[in-house]
Design a protein around this motif. Sequence first.
Motif, PDB file in Angstrom:
ATOM      1  N   CYS A  32     -17.396  32.746  97.705  1.00  0.00           N
ATOM      2  CA  CYS A  32     -16.705  31.915  98.685  1.00  0.00           C
ATOM      3  C   CYS A  32     -15.738  32.705  99.552  1.00  0.00           C
ATOM      4  N   CYS A  33     -15.053  33.691  98.971  1.00  0.00           N
ATOM      5  CA  CYS A  33     -14.110  34.459  99.754  1.00  0.00           C
ATOM      6  C   CYS A  33     -14.792  35.093 100.959  1.00  0.00           C
ATOM      7  N   GLY A  34     -16.093  35.329 100.856  1.00  0.00           N
ATOM      8  CA  GLY A  34     -16.824  35.920 101.960  1.00  0.00           C
ATOM      9  C   GLY A  34     -16.737  35.081 103.223  1.00  0.00           C
ATOM     10  N   VAL A  68     -15.095  41.204  97.652  1.00  0.00           N
ATOM     11  CA  VAL A  68     -14.803  39.864  98.146  1.00  0.00           C
ATOM     12  C   VAL A  68     -15.580  38.860  97.305  1.00  0.00           C
ATOM     13  N   GLY A  69     -14.916  38.225  96.386  1.00  0.00           N
ATOM     14  CA  GLY A  69     -15.579  37.176  95.627  1.00  0.00           C
ATOM     15  C   GLY A  69     -15.769  37.502  94.166  1.00  0.00           C
ATOM     16  N   THR A  70     -16.097  36.472  93.408  1.00  0.00           N
ATOM     17  CA  THR A  70     -16.217  36.602  91.960  1.00  0.00           C
ATOM     18  C   THR A  70     -17.229  37.676  91.557  1.00  0.00           C
ATOM     19  N   ILE A  71     -16.865  38.448  90.560  1.00  0.00           N
ATOM     20  CA  ILE A  71     -17.795  39.430  90.005  1.00  0.00           C
ATOM     21  C   ILE A  71     -18.195  38.949  88.620  1.00  0.00           C
ATOM     22  N   PHE A  95     -10.069  41.316  96.871  1.00  0.00           N
ATOM     23  CA  PHE A  95      -9.861  40.233  97.840  1.00  0.00           C
ATOM     24  C   PHE A  95     -10.080  38.911  97.104  1.00  0.00           C
ATOM     25  N   GLY A  96      -9.043  38.134  96.939  1.00  0.00           N
ATOM     26  CA  GLY A  96      -9.194  36.845  96.257  1.00  0.00           C
ATOM     27  C   GLY A  96      -8.834  36.931  94.797  1.00  0.00           C
ATOM     28  N   VAL A  97      -8.407  35.805  94.261  1.00  0.00           N
ATOM     29  CA  VAL A  97      -7.857  35.831  92.912  1.00  0.00           C
ATOM     30  C   VAL A  97      -8.935  36.104  91.866  1.00  0.00           C
ATOM     31  N   CYS A  98     -10.177  35.780  92.174  1.00  0.00           N
ATOM     32  CA  CYS A  98     -11.252  36.068  91.221  1.00  0.00           C
ATOM     33  C   CYS A  98     -11.351  37.554  90.931  1.00  0.00           C
ATOM     34  N   PRO A 125      -4.105  38.150  96.486  1.00  0.00           N
ATOM     35  CA  PRO A 125      -4.409  36.923  95.763  1.00  0.00           C
ATOM     36  C   PRO A 125      -4.609  35.750  96.718  1.00  0.00           C
ATOM     37  N   GLY A 126      -5.055  34.648  96.162  1.00  0.00           N
ATOM     38  CA  GLY A 126      -5.343  33.473  96.991  1.00  0.00           C
ATOM     39  C   GLY A 126      -6.761  33.049  96.727  1.00  0.00           C
ATOM     40  N   CYS A 127      -7.011  31.780  96.877  1.00  0.00           N
ATOM     41  CA  CYS A 127      -8.326  31.307  96.473  1.00  0.00           C
ATOM     42  C   CYS A 127      -8.891  30.383  97.527  1.00  0.00           C
ATOM     43  N   PRO A 128      -9.425  30.866  98.616  1.00  0.00           N
ATOM     44  CA  PRO A 128      -9.418  32.245  99.090  1.00  0.00           C
ATOM     45  C   PRO A 128      -8.109  32.560  99.795  1.00  0.00           C
ATOM     46  N   PRO A 129      -7.752  33.847  99.941  1.00  0.00           N
ATOM     47  CA  PRO A 129      -6.546  34.187 100.684  1.00  0.00           C
ATOM     48  C   PRO A 129      -6.676  33.746 102.140  1.00  0.00           C
TER      49      PRO A 129
ATOM     50  N   HIS C  49     -23.484  33.831  88.777  1.00  0.00           N
ATOM     51  CA  HIS C  49     -23.410  32.743  87.804  1.00  0.00           C
ATOM     52  C   HIS C  49     -21.981  32.667  87.280  1.00  0.00           C
ATOM     53  N   ARG C  50     -21.308  31.523  87.573  1.00  0.00           N
ATOM     54  CA  ARG C  50     -19.910  31.417  87.185  1.00  0.00           C
ATOM     55  C   ARG C  50     -19.703  30.302  86.177  1.00  0.00           C
ATOM     56  N   ALA C  51     -20.809  29.845  85.584  1.00  0.00           N
ATOM     57  CA  ALA C  51     -20.725  28.879  84.501  1.00  0.00           C
ATOM     58  C   ALA C  51     -20.035  27.591  84.932  1.00  0.00           C
TER      59      ALA C  51
HETATM   60  S1  SF4 Z   1     -10.931  33.626  94.661  1.00  0.00           S
HETATM   61 FE1  SF4 Z   1     -11.509  31.494  94.951  1.00  0.00          FE
HETATM   62  S2  SF4 Z   1     -12.479  31.468  96.967  1.00  0.00           S
HETATM   63 FE2  SF4 Z   1     -12.446  33.591  96.287  1.00  0.00          FE
HETATM   64  S3  SF4 Z   1     -14.384  33.942  95.265  1.00  0.00           S
HETATM   65 FE3  SF4 Z   1     -12.917  33.321  93.710  1.00  0.00          FE
HETATM   66  S4  SF4 Z   1     -13.202  31.125  93.538  1.00  0.00           S
HETATM   67 FE4  SF4 Z   1     -14.112  31.753  95.468  1.00  0.00          FE
END
Ligand code: SF4
Lengths: 169, 178, 445
Positions: A32-34, A68-71, A95-98, A125-129, C49-51
């Motif tokens: 999502c951060c993308g 950028v985004g969840t790993i 980039f982003g809290v994930c 940080p930030g979700c998304p920043p 996959h984020r469950a």
């Molecule tokens: S920090 Fe939030 S917006 Fe960014 S990838 Fe994670 S869940 Fe998505």
Amino acid sequence: MGVGEFITSKLDHAVGWARKYSIFQYPFITACCGMEYMGVACSHYDIDRFGAGFPRFTPRQSDVLFVVGTISHKMAPVLKTIYEQMCEPKWVVAFGVCTCTGGFYDNYSTVQGIDTVIPVDLYIPGCPPRPESVLDGLMLLQEKIQNQKQEILPKAKWRETQSSVSRLL
Amino acid sequence: MSPEQQNNAQAQLPQVDGERPALGRLHQQFPEAILASHSYRGDDTISVAGDSLLPIMQFLRETPELSFETLMDLTAVDYLKMGKSPRFEVVYHLYSLTHNHRLRVKVPLPEDLPEVDSLTSLWKIADWYEREVWDMFGIKFRGHPDLRRLLMYEEFEGHPLRKDYPKSRRQPIVAQRT
Amino acid sequence: MRVKSETVTETMMLNMGPSHPAMHGVIRIILELDGENVVDSDIEIGYLHRAFEKEAENATYNQVFPYTDRLNYVSPVINNVGYALAVEKLLGIEVTERCKYIRVIMSEISRICDHLTCVGASAMELGAMTAFLYMIKAREFLWELLEQVTGARLTIAYCRVGGVKADLPENFEQEVTERFVEVRKVLNEVHGLLTKNRIFVDRVDGVGVISKEDAISFAFTGPMLRACGIPYDVRRNHPYLTYDQIDFDVPTETTGDCYARYLVRMEEMEQSMRIVEQALRKMPEGPTNVDHAGRIMQPSEMVDAAKVGKTRDMKLVQLELSPNLEGSERQQHQQVNALAKNVVLPAKEDTYGNIEGLMNHFMLIMEGWGIRPPVGEVYQAVEGANGELGFYIVSDGTDKPYRVRVRPPCFAFTAAIPTMIKGGMVADVVPTFGSINMIAGELDR
Ligand code: SF4
């Protein structure tokens, strides 16, 4: 301060100045951060003002890795490979809290912060920043690049590397 | 789209009135295989025995009055914590483009032999759906051409959506920095 | 010279992804190539996959909303609405008329954002950077609009079970009108740039074709199915909210290739704007700003008064709330939420101002209490930006869902990629992939 020291510190400064305004970034976009990254990179927020408007889509030509985004654990080896493919000097931005801590995904599949896989220089940080905080982060990164000790290889070391490279070839 | 075309489109997809045509027809055809049926909050549901799943699905798909051409969804539920027996249930959601109605088909499966026939011969999408259910629940699909994990990686052990898999048991494949 | 018959040719394996410049999503395509032709391919997914489903089992019903935002993160409101409708169906409650219209409006604005991103990004992958920049500009206008309503740009968690977070702000209608003028301008420009552009049309026309039969067998829905000529749209076939009272077209094309999908998406944006405009007109009257007692009180004063037991007239007093809670004042709260005390949190004035409100709030938040639907299971579908987005929820009677399953629309399209690219060139993979609008968050959950 001796003359030599003076020259190196000035050279450091000059190289840092050059480096901070020519950030070639590799956007490693997964989630999502993308979308927010797209917003930052496009005309509305325009990161070109900071000399970072030119994404290179190959790790070998870029200086800053934007994660950028969840790993997920499935993605982690890919991220590591990409990091290793980048040339020195290199910086990593989470980039982003994930990417900073795992965010609110605390489960079997997500990596709890990319610093468990690769070293990180800057956390946004930030979700998304919001784009504003990304720009703020970018300026902090520039500051960091400016102030750090620039790794410029001395001549002898340079020759050594050259010869070892040619030996390899 | 012109108004005429639109009218045609609506004529192709008539609204079904409140009756339940699917259930009646099915009961006649397979009296033994249907274990239960109900309609909770307007969703028609039938439970069928695992060994007659394939003929039932074929019947549902090919009978003109029913013609469920689309397998909208395929998933499973693990009833371990609700104490239901048998433990697993595979859930199929069917949709008919012709008649614009839906049906939920459930197959209960015991814990010691979670196996059911694959529907890959009827719907192409069943391939991936079944791989996902295998990955997440460890339910086997007999006759599936290539039953591999879909979302998790090969090194992963266990089936994460089972209720006895702890939520945050991680299995990293790269060494963790400290 | 004739090629000797014993010339041996070999196919080559080529790997695309999971982090590939021409693909805005994490997916790995393994191609088997004969020269430049795709002989066969295999798709590997699951990199994001984020469950979601496991997380949802461990959260209360309202806590799931932020997770649903991150399924299809380009159009979060539609996911919110789908999940909220599913839980409401399970509970058997209905939201107010105004709330339904608000949900329609917000969903359609989201849908426009999604299509803008999809068309823009896939055009960019074909080299049309200008179209991308224009479309992201238009999206930015809409995001600012969303931000005015919800306080966030992207992951907004706007819906609640039984209502929405806050009412629409003042002047919303005017804002929408102004921004839609801008969006229409952009759409016109993009039409001018792409629709008859030889380079673009050559790359997408007749590429990534899928037949009607295959599309049905792969459970296609949404714009992809409509591009094959089947006018299936959940909003039309199973109307939810107030879509049955609104007049809109379901655009279709017949060829089922990337160009058809592009045209369908462009037309759908126009239809979505029509829907929003109608909904704004039809929406029942907004909040009445009449103060019953005619007296405005600071929250602290009110709490002080409540402490000494002066709560008799409290229900009649309008409180000044912090700007963050704008739109959720008592009068507006009643407009946009269902009348169900066991589901909907009380208005903030009540929570801060009187003991009944506080207790009600507490009961709903406390672990093990909260919203407890009866034991049962429901499936609710809504028309997501990509197609049918379904939520299948099983409840065991506690305050946490026993199982939440999402039917992701782009799962079907991704599974069909090998069918669509087979026999084509390597270069055709990129437009095909762009046109299916794969969103990894939704695909891998
Ligand atoms: S920090 Fe939030 S917006 Fe960014 S990838 Fe994670 S869940 Fe998505």
